[in-house]
Enzyme design. Sequence first.
Site, PDB file in Angstrom:
ATOM      1  N   LEU A   1      56.509 -14.078 -16.767  1.00 20.73           N
ATOM      2  CA  LEU A   1      57.113 -15.036 -17.685  1.00 20.73           C
ATOM      3  C   LEU A   1      57.253 -16.241 -17.823  1.00 20.73           C
ATOM      4  O   LEU A   1      57.246 -17.029 -16.375  1.00 20.73           O
ATOM      5  CB  LEU A   1      58.844 -14.459 -17.552  1.00 20.73           C
ATOM      6  CG  LEU A   1      59.197 -13.394 -17.636  1.00 20.73           C
ATOM      7  CD1 LEU A   1      61.218 -13.029 -17.782  1.00 20.73           C
ATOM      8  CD2 LEU A   1      58.857 -13.111 -19.080  1.00 20.73           C
ATOM      9  N   HIS A   2      56.999 -16.857 -19.115  1.00 25.07           N
ATOM     10  CA  HIS A   2      56.616 -18.799 -18.749  1.00 25.07           C
ATOM     11  C   HIS A   2      57.284 -19.728 -20.013  1.00 25.07           C
ATOM     12  O   HIS A   2      57.619 -20.572 -20.769  1.00 25.07           O
ATOM     13  CB  HIS A   2      55.708 -19.395 -18.549  1.00 25.07           C
ATOM     14  CG  HIS A   2      54.535 -19.160 -19.650  1.00 25.07           C
ATOM     15  ND1 HIS A   2      54.135 -18.359 -19.956  1.00 25.07           N
ATOM     16  CD2 HIS A   2      54.132 -19.709 -20.851  1.00 25.07           C
ATOM     17  CE1 HIS A   2      52.702 -18.220 -20.563  1.00 25.07           C
ATOM     18  NE2 HIS A   2      52.914 -19.597 -20.993  1.00 25.07           N
ATOM     19  N   ARG A   3      57.749 -18.369 -21.645  1.00 24.28           N
ATOM     20  CA  ARG A   3      58.616 -19.407 -22.136  1.00 24.28           C
ATOM     21  C   ARG A   3      59.557 -19.838 -22.391  1.00 24.28           C
ATOM     22  O   ARG A   3      60.602 -18.595 -21.747  1.00 24.28           O
ATOM     23  CB  ARG A   3      58.008 -17.734 -23.891  1.00 24.28           C
ATOM     24  CG  ARG A   3      57.073 -17.245 -24.329  1.00 24.28           C
ATOM     25  CD  ARG A   3      56.183 -17.904 -24.545  1.00 24.28           C
ATOM     26  NE  ARG A   3      55.063 -17.447 -24.758  1.00 24.28           N
ATOM     27  CZ  ARG A   3      53.264 -17.497 -25.064  1.00 24.28           C
ATOM     28  NH1 ARG A   3      53.706 -18.802 -25.282  1.00 24.28           N
ATOM     29  NH2 ARG A   3      52.612 -17.254 -25.042  1.00 24.28           N
TER      30      ARG A   3
ATOM     31  N   ASP B   1      55.411 -12.593 -21.378  1.00 24.83           N
ATOM     32  CA  ASP B   1      55.514 -12.735 -22.634  1.00 24.83           C
ATOM     33  C   ASP B   1      53.713 -13.415 -22.458  1.00 24.83           C
ATOM     34  O   ASP B   1      54.194 -14.421 -23.314  1.00 24.83           O
ATOM     35  CB  ASP B   1      56.744 -14.365 -22.394  1.00 24.83           C
ATOM     36  CG  ASP B   1      57.136 -15.016 -21.674  1.00 24.83           C
ATOM     37  OD1 ASP B   1      56.373 -15.308 -20.771  1.00 24.83           O
ATOM     38  OD2 ASP B   1      57.823 -15.809 -21.417  1.00 24.83           O
TER      39      ASP B   1
END
Length: 373
Positions: free
Chosen positions: A218-220, A293
């Site tokens: 996840l990085h958004r 994501d």
Amino acid sequence: MFPSLVLLNGYAELLSQRNMKKKIITVVGARPQFIKNAPLEMALRKHERFEVKSIHTGQHYDDNMSRVFFEELDIDEPAYQLNVGSASHGKQTARMLESIEEILLMEQPSMLVVYGDTNSTLAGALAASKLHIPIAHIEAGLRSYNKTMPEEINRVLTDYLSTLLFVPSEVSLKNLHKEGVSDGIHIVGDIMLDTLKIAVGGNLTHNTQETPYYYATLHRPYNTDDKDRILNVLSAFNALSLPVVFAIHPRTSALLSSMNIAIDKYPNIDFIAPQGYFDNIRYMAGAEKIITDSGGLQKEAWFLKKPCVTLRPETEWIETLTNQWNILVFEDLKELKHALEITPGKYIGGCYGEGNTANKIANIIYHFLFDTQ
Ligand code: UD1
């Protein structure tokens, strides 16, 4: 001078022009761009009449976000390292813009190549367009129609500035047509399939590990920057029936420590550092399912025929949603468990080409630079 000598001189000049090389500059800066650049630089370098140089903006700078990809994918050292590092979007893009412009003025390339939708993409495209240098945009035509994402702004603007728009699929072609963009578009498939095929030697079958797990990244910002949201995500991961191997992006780990979130409260989650290209693919290939994501992982899951759940309200890669090979979960994270239990239907591949995108792009650029200029 005798007329025949004039003719000879003219002929010699024509010959030397014909043998002249044309310079192409590629701009990379963030993890997925190193992955996309590897097969294209290889394909461009095969053409003797191209001189290829790259600029690394330094948007990603940790060894495991940058150096490891150059080493694993055998990419030449960039000719220029801008070392811009992290900053607000405006500042980061402005720093890149200033330095890229200086390099382009000095190098006078015939074409600039940019990839995807990061701040490095937009900075490269803006600098080149003001200097009237033709731009090739790899992964053009993608749309989430969500303008709160910095990537959506970057990709729309880059498409409008580009001369050659290399789209991965029919859907991206249609997206451009809907906006009235029709010139210079080429459907070439997805270049990340080229990298994957090179990496796994054409063998895209998967191996399931003895101890089953889900693999997550996840990085958004909308998943990681808000404390309630990231706590909900971690609780949802912790409640799943299989352990979650969570390769945690540096921005997410920095946020967890700044928010004083103790990771040992989540025994079902195995937090690991960001992985290099090969290890990431190995983790994906061994997992039961993928939770992400990231745009790149959604596609890689699709190429590897791994079911994926995407923690986003929408996706640019809508082909992957076919027959529930990719399922969107966003507002209600209780749906994650259910989504992971769904068995997808028939797999219909081929929508992103066959993994020979880089050669197609290199040939089109060759034709553009030598036959039409
Ligand atoms: C960027 C791209 C995104 C892409 C992603 C792939 C933009 C707007 N976003 O997001 O489209 O999907 O890369 O990973 O261009 N950081 C480090 N070390 C690094 C890099 C980043 O610690 O090597 C941390 C910093 O705290 C930084 C934060 O991550 O502030 C965000 O990095 P940034 O490059 O701005 O965006 P990404 O989230 O990585």
